[in-house]
Design a protein around this motif. Structure first.
Motif, PDB file in Angstrom:
ATOM      1  N   LEU A 138      91.900 -28.784  37.486  1.00 58.70           N
ATOM      2  CA  LEU A 138      91.578 -29.257  38.761  1.00 58.70           C
ATOM      3  C   LEU A 138      92.527 -30.225  39.323  1.00 58.70           C
ATOM      4  N   GLY A 139      93.247 -29.712  40.205  1.00 56.82           N
ATOM      5  CA  GLY A 139      94.396 -30.422  40.753  1.00 56.82           C
ATOM      6  C   GLY A 139      94.266 -31.446  41.886  1.00 56.82           C
ATOM      7  N   VAL A 140      93.614 -32.440  41.534  1.00 59.00           N
ATOM      8  CA  VAL A 140      92.692 -33.454  42.741  1.00 59.00           C
ATOM      9  C   VAL A 140      93.768 -34.601  42.376  1.00 59.00           C
ATOM     10  N   GLY A 141      94.327 -35.039  43.545  1.00 55.28           N
ATOM     11  CA  GLY A 141      95.067 -36.367  43.433  1.00 55.28           C
ATOM     12  C   GLY A 141      95.914 -36.607  44.482  1.00 55.28           C
ATOM     13  N   VAL A 166      95.679 -23.599  38.243  1.00 49.83           N
ATOM     14  CA  VAL A 166      95.528 -24.802  39.071  1.00 49.83           C
ATOM     15  C   VAL A 166      94.755 -24.445  40.155  1.00 49.83           C
ATOM     16  N   LEU A 167      93.675 -25.319  40.365  1.00 49.52           N
ATOM     17  CA  LEU A 167      92.979 -25.045  41.717  1.00 49.52           C
ATOM     18  C   LEU A 167      93.403 -26.359  42.509  1.00 49.52           C
ATOM     19  N   ALA A 168      94.478 -26.115  43.372  1.00 45.62           N
ATOM     20  CA  ALA A 168      95.178 -27.101  43.825  1.00 45.62           C
ATOM     21  C   ALA A 168      94.371 -27.878  45.154  1.00 45.62           C
ATOM     22  N   ALA A 169      94.395 -29.264  45.111  1.00 47.23           N
ATOM     23  CA  ALA A 169      93.705 -29.723  46.132  1.00 47.23           C
ATOM     24  C   ALA A 169      94.553 -31.076  46.373  1.00 47.23           C
TER      25      ALA A 169
END
Ligand code: SF4
Length: 363
Positions: A138-141, A166-169
């Protein structure tokens, strides 16, 4: 310890607090926003608001990455975790963020393969060791973590690892600050700019704020002396009659930032429009995986149907993230919503304003 104890020293804190009081023009009130969630926690932990003059107010902003991630993303992650053969790897803060019908912690308890990791590299290692599972990180940041996630994407692609996704956010801080300046919902006099993010993007990226909006900016570190010196610099700009970007954290942050990290990030991610909790859809405020790396983009490579996102009821995290309200304004704060039973992400995250207020200020 060098760069730590001297920035927590009580005598130095008192001296800087006295300097803040002395420099603050007495003829008006000031509202500054600390943009970063780590600043929010430090301000609460050390009780720094109590050291400020009565006419200087510090409010929290949208700098908690988990908090600004929209509920739709959580629902997408939940849908992936429900897929057979998929392992979802995430930083711990995301585990209890409520989705529409569930959260990752609950799914893990129900048997889903959800793993807490300390870096995206851990997720790549899982993918390498378990080629039969599809591992989704989970690409959170913000800009702080995006370069490391980009580096793992390059590493996985170069090693021929085809089961890492990657689930990009990822989100970009300067567009959010511009949105806050433009909205006018909160009358701000300046920003205490983030420390970690600025180590990557540099101090110069904030120059549009004094130029276009006439607000003061100061990059500051995370210790009590750092933060108070940052506030001193903000007030000094008003005393001097000149708005600019000051850099209190020059031991880490350079004007141009970390060019290598910026380069790696740009190799894997394109800038895209992005939805923020509280701020809505902001142009050019997020990162999407570039076409060359589409094979590891979970949003494109893994087909799932997330449930329809249910709007929040009662939680005012959106307003807290823009500084329009403070946690104590929420009728659920400390009663129905606590760190043990969080209703919204601002109470879940270790950088969330509600969690900070509950832990250090709630009586
Ligand atoms: S106290 Fe809980 S419900 Fe209220 S804004 Fe904060 S996280 Fe949301």
């Amino acid at each position: 310890m060098k760069y730590l104890e001297e920035f927590r020293d009580a005598e130095r804190v008192r001296k800087v607090a006295a300097a803040v009081a002395a420099v603050a023009p007495a003829d008006r009130a000031f509202t500054f926003m600390e943009v970063c969630g780590t600043h929010t926690m430090a301000v609460a932990r050390y009780g720094l608001k109590k050291l400020l003059p009565a006419n200087v107010r510090l409010i929290s902003g949208p700098g908690c990455p988990v908090c600004v991630t929209p509920k739709e993303y959580v629902d997408h992650a939940v849908a992936l975790a429900r897929e057979p053969g998929v392992a979802v790897a995430t930083f711990g803060d995301m585990m209890r963020v409520p989705g529409s019908s569930s959260d990752l912690l609950r799914l893990q308890a129900e048997g889903a393969d959800v793993r807490v990791v300390y870096s995206a590299r851990d997720a790549v290692a899982f993918a390498r060791a378990e080629p039969d599972r599809r591992v989704v990180f989970l690409g959170v940041g913000f800009e702080t973590t995006a370069p490391t996630v980009a580096a793992t994407a390059k590493e996985a692609a170069a090693a021929g690892i085809r089961n890492y996704f990657v689930l990009a956010a990822h989100k970009l801080i300067p567009p959010a600050m511009r949105a806050l300046c433009e909205s006018g919902d909160v009358a701000l006099d300046g920003f205490l700019c983030p420390a970690h993010v600025s180590a990557i993007i540099g101090a110069r990226v904030y120059e549009f704020i004094p130029r276009d909006y006439g607000l003061a900016c100061a990059v500051a570190g995370f210790e009590p002396v750092d933060i108070l010196q940052g506030i001193y610099l903000l007030l000094k700009q008003y005393a001097d009659g000149e708005r600019r970007v000051d850099n209190q954290y020059s031991r880490v942050v350079k004007r141009e930032g970390n060019l290598r990290a910026q380069e790696v990030q740009a190799e894997v991610f394109d800038v895209c429009d992005s939805r923020w909790r509280g701020l809505g859809d902001l142009p050019a405020s997020g990162l999407a995986i570039r076409e060359e790396y589409a094979a590891l983009d979970a949003a494109r490579a893994l087909e799932v149907e997330p449930e329809e996102t249910v709007p929040d009821h009662g939680c005012i995290c959106g307003d807290v993230l823009t500084g329009a309200k403070v946690p104590a304004d929420c009728p659920l704060f400390g009663d129905e919503c606590t760190p043990a039973r969080p209703v919204g992400p601002c109470m879940v995250s270790s950088e969330g304003s509600c969690a900070a207020a509950f832990k250090f200020e709630y009586e």
